[in-house]
Design a protein around this motif. Structure first.
Motif, PDB file in Angstrom:
ATOM      1  N   THR A   9       0.782  -1.012   0.043  1.00  0.00           N
ATOM      2  CA  THR A   9      -0.048  -0.134   0.094  1.00  0.00           C
ATOM      3  C   THR A   9       0.904   1.377   0.040  1.00  0.00           C
ATOM      4  N   ALA A  10       0.627   2.115  -0.815  1.00  0.00           N
ATOM      5  CA  ALA A  10       1.362   3.215  -0.847  1.00  0.00           C
ATOM      6  C   ALA A  10       1.280   4.337   0.601  1.00  0.00           C
ATOM      7  N   PRO A  11       2.274   4.889   0.871  1.00  0.00           N
ATOM      8  CA  PRO A  11       2.282   5.625   2.017  1.00  0.00           C
ATOM      9  C   PRO A  11       1.110   6.488   2.155  1.00  0.00           C
ATOM     10  N   ALA A  47      -0.286  10.456   3.866  1.00  0.00           N
ATOM     11  CA  ALA A  47       0.295  11.727   3.733  1.00  0.00           C
ATOM     12  C   ALA A  47       1.220  11.952   4.509  1.00  0.00           C
ATOM     13  N   ALA A  48       1.442  11.378   5.914  1.00  0.00           N
ATOM     14  CA  ALA A  48       2.609  11.391   6.739  1.00  0.00           C
ATOM     15  C   ALA A  48       3.684  10.405   6.400  1.00  0.00           C
ATOM     16  N   GLY A  49       3.517   9.799   5.338  1.00  0.00           N
ATOM     17  CA  GLY A  49       4.862   8.801   4.908  1.00  0.00           C
ATOM     18  C   GLY A  49       4.737   7.453   5.494  1.00  0.00           C
ATOM     19  N   GLN A  50       3.727   7.278   6.365  1.00  0.00           N
ATOM     20  CA  GLN A  50       3.251   6.003   7.177  1.00  0.00           C
ATOM     21  C   GLN A  50       2.971   4.804   6.110  1.00  0.00           C
ATOM     22  N   THR A  51       3.231   3.511   6.312  1.00  0.00           N
ATOM     23  CA  THR A  51       2.275   2.610   5.662  1.00  0.00           C
ATOM     24  C   THR A  51       1.802   1.533   6.757  1.00  0.00           C
ATOM     25  N   PRO A  52       0.913   0.878   6.304  1.00  0.00           N
ATOM     26  CA  PRO A  52       0.293  -0.257   7.265  1.00  0.00           C
ATOM     27  C   PRO A  52       1.127  -1.443   7.213  1.00  0.00           C
ATOM     28  N   LEU A  53       0.953  -2.227   8.406  1.00  0.00           N
ATOM     29  CA  LEU A  53       1.912  -3.593   8.410  1.00  0.00           C
ATOM     30  C   LEU A  53       0.961  -4.560   8.617  1.00  0.00           C
ATOM     31  N   ASN A  54       1.364  -5.582   7.984  1.00  0.00           N
ATOM     32  CA  ASN A  54       0.514  -6.913   7.843  1.00  0.00           C
ATOM     33  C   ASN A  54       1.074  -8.019   8.197  1.00  0.00           C
ATOM     34  N   GLY A  96     -11.119  12.157   7.674  1.00  0.00           N
ATOM     35  CA  GLY A  96     -11.036  12.381   5.884  1.00  0.00           C
ATOM     36  C   GLY A  96     -10.925  11.546   5.117  1.00  0.00           C
ATOM     37  N   SER A  97     -10.635  11.785   3.731  1.00  0.00           N
ATOM     38  CA  SER A  97     -10.421  10.652   3.035  1.00  0.00           C
ATOM     39  C   SER A  97      -9.318   9.840   3.169  1.00  0.00           C
ATOM     40  N   LYS A  98      -9.518   8.212   3.082  1.00  0.00           N
ATOM     41  CA  LYS A  98      -8.433   7.480   3.416  1.00  0.00           C
ATOM     42  C   LYS A  98      -7.814   7.141   2.139  1.00  0.00           C
ATOM     43  N   LYS A  99      -7.928   7.623   1.173  1.00  0.00           N
ATOM     44  CA  LYS A  99      -7.345   7.454  -0.084  1.00  0.00           C
ATOM     45  C   LYS A  99      -5.705   7.580   0.178  1.00  0.00           C
ATOM     46  N   THR A 100      -4.886   6.389  -0.240  1.00  0.00           N
ATOM     47  CA  THR A 100      -3.598   6.833   0.320  1.00  0.00           C
ATOM     48  C   THR A 100      -2.819   7.748  -0.816  1.00  0.00           C
ATOM     49  N   ALA A 101      -1.835   8.361  -0.235  1.00  0.00           N
ATOM     50  CA  ALA A 101      -1.205   9.444  -1.173  1.00  0.00           C
ATOM     51  C   ALA A 101      -0.375   8.591  -2.554  1.00  0.00           C
ATOM     52  N   GLY A 102      -0.761   9.013  -3.595  1.00  0.00           N
ATOM     53  CA  GLY A 102       0.046   8.586  -4.747  1.00  0.00           C
ATOM     54  C   GLY A 102      -0.764   7.617  -5.598  1.00  0.00           C
ATOM     55  N   THR A 103      -1.835   7.313  -4.945  1.00  0.00           N
ATOM     56  CA  THR A 103      -2.711   6.212  -5.568  1.00  0.00           C
ATOM     57  C   THR A 103      -3.177   6.532  -6.864  1.00  0.00           C
TER      58      THR A 103
END
Length: 525
Positions: free
Chosen positions: A82-84, A86-93, A371-378
């Motif tokens: 998943t793309a980061p 807005a804060a540059g964070q990514t989920p962990l699975n 707000g929107s959960k759409k990931t940055a750069g998607t």
């Protein structure tokens, strides 16, 4: 003639002379007691510090030596991270796999079935732990062991044996290339990139339960799972540990089904998390060491997290999530049309769960709206310009087959014809068939074709997030998935919202301590 000083007076005279500048001799004997004490203390302190550091280092090496590691993925998979945000964070699975291995005396004693000793282990418990990018919420999804899925081609990293792709129940994937094959199977089914895996066997569950000190569980009636796990307890709430904890986690007959076993496991995990938070183990050195010993002896992990430090850091990230932001669920499922003893993903409901994981949408409603959960750069458009429509080559594949439904005949030809009508005269249908994708995707092999792939997506109304680079194709390829079985307009779907999980996912919130299992009537006493 001077007289020799009496015993003890020489020291006094020397010290007096030294203080007052007189002619008394300077002391040449033993140092004063105070200095001797200071020197002795400093020496002991140095030894203690050095000894503690050495012991700590040796214990750290010992714990690291306990950890077994394996290859992260051993199968074919196309899932992407998943793309980061807005804060540059990514989920962990993290994929947690409970193995039914009976390849040791201890596991045979705990699990029975001596005839199965030496057989390849099955992954009877499979849970995906999803930690949100902001580390404020977590979700757990179980796929029942008897779910029929496509298992990709996998190569066992230990033996080098290659297993061909097959369609079978998901618990067999562990025996076809280890945990890395199970991970690849999950990725292909869900489209969710999985960062790590962990496996635990019967003996590991027992030692972890003992290290925790017991976990509270609840039954509404007296239960005796005779002929099954052997669980026997009276109605009400009871703390289980050791072998009884394993019995709780293995019980299915007494609950009535394997699906209800997943619910009982979720109740146990929620209770365990609450117990660990209440115990404050991170400030109790003894308890922390017991847990560290049990965990490193019990778990086999993917190699990129195969150290005490990395496992500790992982635990600290999970520790920050409040219990009311943790949600346990089971994959929505329906009976398998090919075998009543199996299940398959429940179409739209299952895809909604996968989409929430891919888009990092919280399973609970207890967080603040962001707000929107759409990931940055998607939705970022390519900087590579597309060729003229008539010059873009595109192959259309029919992947509308799913575990619940067969393929829609002629789908590739229908959409290839639509593209030709739109001016993409080099569009062609791939008639080989046999493919299966839950979600429609456009793949391209290299950067210079990204613009062409996005041009195809825009012409059909397919979101740019479904355009993926892949080495599995030689040109722009439209793979028509099970989400687009009919019509020439790509179906628009509203983005899922926080807490909007299907009822069929059987969700349990981590703060719900009032959950209690009903016992299937034949197993009451």
């Amino acid at each position: 003639m001077s007289l020799a000083p009496r015993s003890g007076s020489g020291t006094d005279a020397a010290e007096a002379g030294g203080r007052h500048g007189g002619g008394g001799r300077r002391r040449t004997g033993r140092p004063p007691r105070r200095r001797r004490v200071l020197r002795w203390s400093a020496t002991v302190l140095a030894v203690v510090i050095l000894g503690t550091a050495t012991a700590g280092y040796l214990y750290y090496r010992h714990l690291n030596g306990n950890i077994e590691k394996g290859q992260r993925s051993s199968g074919d998979s196309k899932a992407q991270k998943t793309a980061p945000n807005a804060a540059g964070q990514t989920p962990l699975n993290i994929l947690l796999i409970g193995s039914d291995s009976r390849n040791s005396d201890e596991n045979v004693a705990l699990g029975g079935s001596r005839d199965n000793r030496g057989n390849p282990p099955l992954g009877d418990v499979q849970m995906l732990i999803h930690l949100s990018a902001d580390r404020k919420s977590a979700a757990v999804v179980t796929i029942p062991r008897d779910t029929r899925v496509d298992i990709p081609k996998c190569t066992d990293p230990e033996t080098g044996k290659t297993y061909p792709a097959t369609n079978d129940i998901i618990n067999t994937s562990l025996a076809r290339g280890g945990a890395g094959c199970t991970l690849a199977t999950w990725q292909n089914l869900t489209g969710v990139y999985i960062d790590h895996w962990m496996t635990i066997d019967f003996a590991g569950v027992v030692s972890m339960a003992d290290a925790i000190g017991g976990v509270e569980v609840c039954v509404n009636q007296n239960v005796y799972d005779r002929g099954g796990s052997g669980l026997k307890m009276k109605a009400g709430t009871k703390k289980v540990k050791g072998k009884q904890a394993l019995q709780w986690l293995r019980t299915r007959h007494a609950w009535g089904s394997d699906l209800l076993r997943a619910r009982a496991q979720h109740m146990y995990m929620n209770s365990m998390i609450r117990t660990l938070k209440d115990q404050n183990v991170f400030t109790d050195t003894g308890r922390l060491m017991d847990l560290a010993e049990a965990a490193t002896n019990s778990l086999t992990v993917s190699e990129e997290i195969g150290s005490v430090k990395k496992l500790y850091d992982l635990g600290m990230q999970l520790k920050t999530v409040p219990t009311n932001r943790i949600t346990m669920t089971t994959m929505p499922n329906v009976p398998d049309p090919l075998d009543a003893n199996h299940v398959v993903p429940a179409g739209a409901d299952a895809e909604k769960v996968w989409a929430m994981l891919r888009d990092d949408v919280a399973f609970d409603k207890n967080g603040k709206a962001t707000g929107s959960k759409k990931t940055a750069g998607t939705e970022k458009a390519s900087s590579d310009p597309a060729a003229d429509d008539a010059e873009i080559g595109v192959l259309v594949q029919n992947a509308t087959r799913s575990d619940a439904e067969g393929a829609v005949d002629g789908r590739a030809s229908e959409l290839a014809g639509l593209l030709v009508e739109k001016g993409f005269t080099r569009a062609a249908a791939d008639l080989t068939g046999g493919l299966s994708e839950e979600k429609t995707v456009i793949r391209y092999p290299s950067a210079e074709l990204e613009g062409d792939a996005q041009r195809i997506a825009k012409s059909l109304g397919i979101p740019l997030s479904s355009v993926k680079r892949s080495t599995d194709v030689s040109g722009v390829t439209l793979v028509v998935g099970a989400d687009w079985r009919t019509g020439t307009s790509y179906p628009k779907k509203s983005a899922p919202k926080a807490g909007d999980i299907p009822e069929s996912a059987d969700a349990i919130n981590g703060s719900d301590s009032g959950q209690c299992m009903d016992v299937y009537e034949p197993y009451r006493w």
